[in-house]
Design a protein around this motif. Structure first.
Motif, PDB file in Angstrom:
ATOM      1  N   SER A  62       0.827  -1.204   0.000  1.00 13.97           N
ATOM      2  CA  SER A  62       0.000   0.000   0.000  1.00 13.97           C
ATOM      3  C   SER A  62       0.863   1.256   0.000  1.00 13.97           C
ATOM      4  O   SER A  62       0.536   2.250  -0.673  1.00 13.97           O
ATOM      5  N   ASP A  66       0.807   4.238  -2.759  1.00 14.23           N
ATOM      6  CA  ASP A  66       0.563   5.631  -2.372  1.00 14.23           C
ATOM      7  C   ASP A  66       1.663   6.551  -2.897  1.00 14.23           C
ATOM      8  O   ASP A  66       1.381   7.664  -3.385  1.00 14.23           O
ATOM      9  N   LYS A  67       2.922   6.109  -2.836  1.00 15.53           N
ATOM     10  CA  LYS A  67       4.019   6.932  -3.337  1.00 15.53           C
ATOM     11  C   LYS A  67       3.921   7.112  -4.855  1.00 15.53           C
ATOM     12  O   LYS A  67       4.151   8.210  -5.373  1.00 15.53           O
ATOM     13  N   HIS A  69       1.175   6.959  -6.602  1.00 15.24           N
ATOM     14  CA  HIS A  69       0.008   7.801  -6.861  1.00 15.24           C
ATOM     15  C   HIS A  69       0.328   9.273  -6.619  1.00 15.24           C
ATOM     16  O   HIS A  69      -0.106  10.155  -7.387  1.00 15.24           O
ATOM     17  N   LEU A  75      -3.347   5.443  -9.701  1.00 19.97           N
ATOM     18  CA  LEU A  75      -3.230   4.260  -8.866  1.00 19.97           C
ATOM     19  C   LEU A  75      -2.850   3.067  -9.736  1.00 19.97           C
ATOM     20  O   LEU A  75      -3.652   2.595 -10.550  1.00 19.97           O
TER      21      LEU A  75
END
Length: 386
Positions: A62, A66-67, A69, A75
């Motif tokens: 995850s 997130d990084k 994105h 995503l």
């Protein structure tokens, strides 16, 4: 000169738009090394999570998403690869159950590595190699590696019966040989531990010079016989499970059809089905290659020789097929395969039986595969029952 103009047409199918995060897992008992390459980054990152901690691994995934994105505004899905090894397939199945995660299991022996006599090997280097191999495989590059076809949970559990039976039989052989070896040291040569009257016979034994058996040796032999009885009971229990599994199968199931052939008993039928014929193959070459019975030529310039079978497949299936081939000659002598074997040996003046039996095992495996999956009758084969 433009080198791309001479490339075959199949190269055009190689994908270059790979919008995903590529991850490799180096698994050990203490820790898992995660190596990742994300879009928008030219550098591979490495993360370590405790071994066996699946929530920590998913949390690491995850964080990578997130990084990516935050950097790219999108995503990206995850494509994960791991080597087939001690952890089995439970990690693969757990990752496949998650959203936006595609998991693969690769055969470690199929990955190209430098051929230096002293090449560097670390978890970091292996992780980066796995990521590059995974990217090449997803792009569609041919023969870059071999991905493992993960069996279903039921198929994986079914083959534990034959493997446990083989392990118990080997343990029984070890105990039997140990008992014979201990008695051989005092001059007793004709004792058979697997007979029903083995304990009564043990009480009557004397050394070669007529003396009573030493007490500590006798006590150890009694304990060895106790272990032997326990293993024999476990073998009977495993064989009962195997017979019940075959009895519950339908008439068109592979194990039922193979067990109906003369010379193939329930154990061989179960081994052939659980170790190989439960898979789906496209052609006979894949069947032979999976058993390690495919040819392995060595050609370079004027050198052209045959190295024999590759032995790169399932060793249990290959061993069982060699044994079935010998039994096939005994119980199915009128089949076309048996006649082919005898004709080939006769042309060599009786020499080369070991080489010919391997060739027969390969032909027989293909014939049994066609018979069990497609219903193609083996020429001249006789059924032991209707």
């Amino acid at each position: 000169m433009d080198r791309t103009s001479n490339q075959p047409a199949a190269v055009a199918a190689i994908r270059v738009d790979l919008s995903a995060i590529f991850i490799s897992l180096e698994l050990s008992k203490s820790s898992w090394l995660v190596t990742a390459l994300s879009p928008g980054s030219a550098k591979m990152t490495r993360h370590s999570v405790p071994g066996g901690d699946l929530p920590a691994l998913l949390h690491c995934f995850s964080g990578l998403q997130d990084k990516a994105h935050a950097r790219e505004g999108k995503l990206y899905p995850l494509i994960v690869v791991q080597e087939a090894g001690l952890d089995g397939f439970w990690i693969h199945r757990a990752l496949e159950a998650e959203k936006n995660i595609t998991s693969h299991v690769v055969d470690a022996a199929s990955i190209s590595v430098p051929r230096r006599s002293r090449r560097a090997k670390t978890d970091r280097i292996d992780g980066e190699t796995l990521v590059r191999t995974l990217m090449a495989w997803v792009r569609g590059e041919p023969r870059v590696c071999s991905m493992v076809r993960v069996p279903a949970v039921e198929d994986e559990d079914r083959r534990r019966i034959s493997r446990e039976c083989r392990t118990l039989i080997d343990e029984r052989t070890c105990h039997t040989n140990r008992i014979k070896g201990l008695l051989f040291s005092i001059g007793v040569r004709d004792y058979r531990p697997l007979r029903r009257d083995c304990r009564e016979r043990l009480e009557e034994l004397r050394t070669e010079d007529g003396q009573p058996m030493p007490p500590h040796l006798k006590a150890r032999l009694v304990r060895e016989l106790d272990r032997l009885d326990l293993i024999s009971d476990q073998i009977e229990a495993v064989e009962s499970e195997r017979d019940a599994l075959i009895a519950d199968a339908s008439e068109t199931a592979p194990q039922t059809m193979l067990g109906a052939l003369r010379g193939i008993g329930p154990e061989f039928a179960n081994v052939l089905t659980s170790e190989g014929l439960f898979r789906s193959f496209e052609n006979r070459r894949q069947v032979a290659a999976y058993a390690g019975l495919a040819a392995s030529p060595w050609q370079s310039g004027t050198i052209d020789r045959e190295q024999g079978v590759s032995k790169a497949g399932n060793p249990r299936l290959r061993t069982a097929m060699i044994q079935v081939a010998w039994l096939w000659l005994r119980y199915q002598p009128d089949t076309a395969l048996a006649r082919w074997f005898h004709e080939r040996v006769r042309c060599n003046d009786g020499r080369g039986k070991k080489v010919a039996i391997v060739a027969l095992a390969r032909k027989l495996l293909v014939a049994l595969w066609k018979y069990a999956t497609r219903g193609v009758v083996i020429e001249g084969a006789v059924l032991s029952r209707a």
